[in-house]
Design a protein around this motif. Sequence first.
Motif, PDB file in Angstrom:
ATOM      1  N   LYS A 178       0.832  -1.208   0.000  1.00 19.31           N
ATOM      2  CA  LYS A 178       0.000   0.000   0.000  1.00 19.31           C
ATOM      3  C   LYS A 178       0.864   1.254   0.000  1.00 19.31           C
ATOM      4  CE  LYS A 178      -3.965  -2.013   2.380  1.00 19.31           C
ATOM      5  NZ  LYS A 178      -4.762  -2.025   3.615  1.00 19.31           N
ATOM      6  N   LYS A 179       1.911   1.238   0.813  1.00 18.32           N
ATOM      7  CA  LYS A 179       2.804   2.390   0.905  1.00 18.32           C
ATOM      8  C   LYS A 179       3.513   2.636  -0.428  1.00 18.32           C
ATOM      9  CE  LYS A 179       6.401   4.308   3.865  1.00 18.32           C
ATOM     10  NZ  LYS A 179       7.266   4.060   5.019  1.00 18.32           N
ATOM     11  N   LYS A 180       3.917   1.566  -1.094  1.00 20.48           N
ATOM     12  CA  LYS A 180       4.584   1.691  -2.384  1.00 20.48           C
ATOM     13  C   LYS A 180       3.640   2.310  -3.415  1.00 20.48           C
ATOM     14  CE  LYS A 180       7.233  -1.132  -5.637  1.00 20.48           C
ATOM     15  NZ  LYS A 180       7.709  -2.476  -5.947  1.00 20.48           N
ATOM     16  N   GLU A 181       2.377   1.862  -3.418  1.00 17.80           N
ATOM     17  CA  GLU A 181       1.388   2.421  -4.336  1.00 17.80           C
ATOM     18  C   GLU A 181       1.176   3.905  -4.063  1.00 17.80           C
ATOM     19  OE1 GLU A 181      -2.093   0.011  -3.822  1.00 17.80           O
ATOM     20  OE2 GLU A 181      -1.237  -1.684  -4.926  1.00 17.80           O
ATOM     21  N   GLU A 182       1.105   4.269  -2.783  1.00 25.53           N
ATOM     22  CA  GLU A 182       0.916   5.671  -2.404  1.00 25.53           C
ATOM     23  C   GLU A 182       2.100   6.529  -2.861  1.00 25.53           C
ATOM     24  OE1 GLU A 182       0.872   8.240   1.681  1.00 25.53           O
ATOM     25  OE2 GLU A 182      -0.112   6.278   1.714  1.00 25.53           O
ATOM     26  N   ILE A 183       3.303   6.020  -2.664  1.00 22.68           N
ATOM     27  CA  ILE A 183       4.508   6.753  -3.085  1.00 22.68           C
ATOM     28  C   ILE A 183       4.504   6.933  -4.596  1.00 22.68           C
ATOM     29  CG2 ILE A 183       7.018   6.563  -3.285  1.00 22.68           C
ATOM     30  CD1 ILE A 183       6.975   5.242  -0.492  1.00 22.68           C
ATOM     31  N   PHE A 184       4.114   5.894  -5.324  1.00 24.90           N
ATOM     32  CA  PHE A 184       4.071   5.974  -6.778  1.00 24.90           C
ATOM     33  C   PHE A 184       3.048   7.018  -7.229  1.00 24.90           C
ATOM     34  CE2 PHE A 184       2.868   4.453 -11.028  1.00 24.90           C
ATOM     35  CZ  PHE A 184       4.112   4.371 -11.616  1.00 24.90           C
ATOM     36  N   LYS A 185       1.879   7.055  -6.575  1.00 25.08           N
ATOM     37  CA  LYS A 185       0.853   8.048  -6.928  1.00 25.08           C
ATOM     38  C   LYS A 185       1.350   9.464  -6.652  1.00 25.08           C
ATOM     39  CE  LYS A 185      -3.195   5.119  -6.314  1.00 25.08           C
ATOM     40  NZ  LYS A 185      -4.399   4.846  -5.515  1.00 25.08           N
ATOM     41  N   ARG A 186       2.051   9.636  -5.519  1.00 27.11           N
ATOM     42  CA  ARG A 186       2.608  10.961  -5.215  1.00 27.11           C
ATOM     43  C   ARG A 186       3.623  11.380  -6.271  1.00 27.11           C
ATOM     44  NH1 ARG A 186       5.155  10.746   0.140  1.00 27.11           N
ATOM     45  NH2 ARG A 186       3.939   8.955   0.753  1.00 27.11           N
ATOM     46  N   GLU A 239       3.710  10.409  -9.405  1.00 26.23           N
ATOM     47  CA  GLU A 239       2.970  10.755 -10.625  1.00 26.23           C
ATOM     48  C   GLU A 239       2.356  12.146 -10.516  1.00 26.23           C
ATOM     49  OE1 GLU A 239       0.157   7.513 -10.953  1.00 26.23           O
ATOM     50  OE2 GLU A 239       1.334   6.598 -12.558  1.00 26.23           O
ATOM     51  N   ALA A 240       1.786  12.486  -9.359  1.00 24.49           N
ATOM     52  CA  ALA A 240       1.192  13.810  -9.156  1.00 24.49           C
ATOM     53  C   ALA A 240       2.265  14.902  -9.271  1.00 24.49           C
ATOM     54  CB  ALA A 240       0.513  13.882  -7.789  1.00 24.49           C
ATOM     55  N   TYR A 241       3.453  14.632  -8.730  1.00 26.62           N
ATOM     56  CA  TYR A 241       4.562  15.582  -8.795  1.00 26.62           C
ATOM     57  C   TYR A 241       4.962  15.832 -10.251  1.00 26.62           C
ATOM     58  CZ  TYR A 241       9.379  17.302  -8.210  1.00 26.62           C
ATOM     59  OH  TYR A 241      10.528  18.022  -8.275  1.00 26.62           O
ATOM     60  N   VAL A 242       5.101  14.762 -11.022  1.00 27.94           N
ATOM     61  CA  VAL A 242       5.471  14.892 -12.430  1.00 27.94           C
ATOM     62  C   VAL A 242       4.395  15.650 -13.180  1.00 27.94           C
ATOM     63  CG1 VAL A 242       5.834  13.576 -14.569  1.00 27.94           C
ATOM     64  CG2 VAL A 242       6.942  12.854 -12.459  1.00 27.94           C
TER      65      VAL A 242
END
Length: 112
Positions: A79-87, A89-92
């Motif tokens: 779950k944490k990995k998915e959250e980090i990946f979403k963050r 993507e939002a940053y990019v």
Amino acid sequence: MLVCASRDGLFYPSCTITVSQHDSSVLFVIGVSGSLIEAVKRSARVAVPESVLKKRKRAEKWQSEKETAAKAAEGEAKKKKEEIFKRAEAYVKEYRDKEEQLITLKRAARKA
């Protein structure tokens, strides 16, 4: 092959007993007279001290708790990995949008 030992504690290296590999019991020599060896099979079930049984049970409990905790940690890590990946993507996306906006404003300034 086993070296023969009598009840009185004497070892007889010249005589040996063959025990099959599939036999879980052990032979104990109870007497030696000439070339004749008297042996008795020890029962496969041996009394295990209570402290050893408790230790085994405690170790099994700890192992199961460890496995449960590992599964939970694995789920949380996913779950944490998915959250980090979403963050990420939002940053990019945010910085791409700002770059596009800056290009659009520069084009508008040149036309005006």
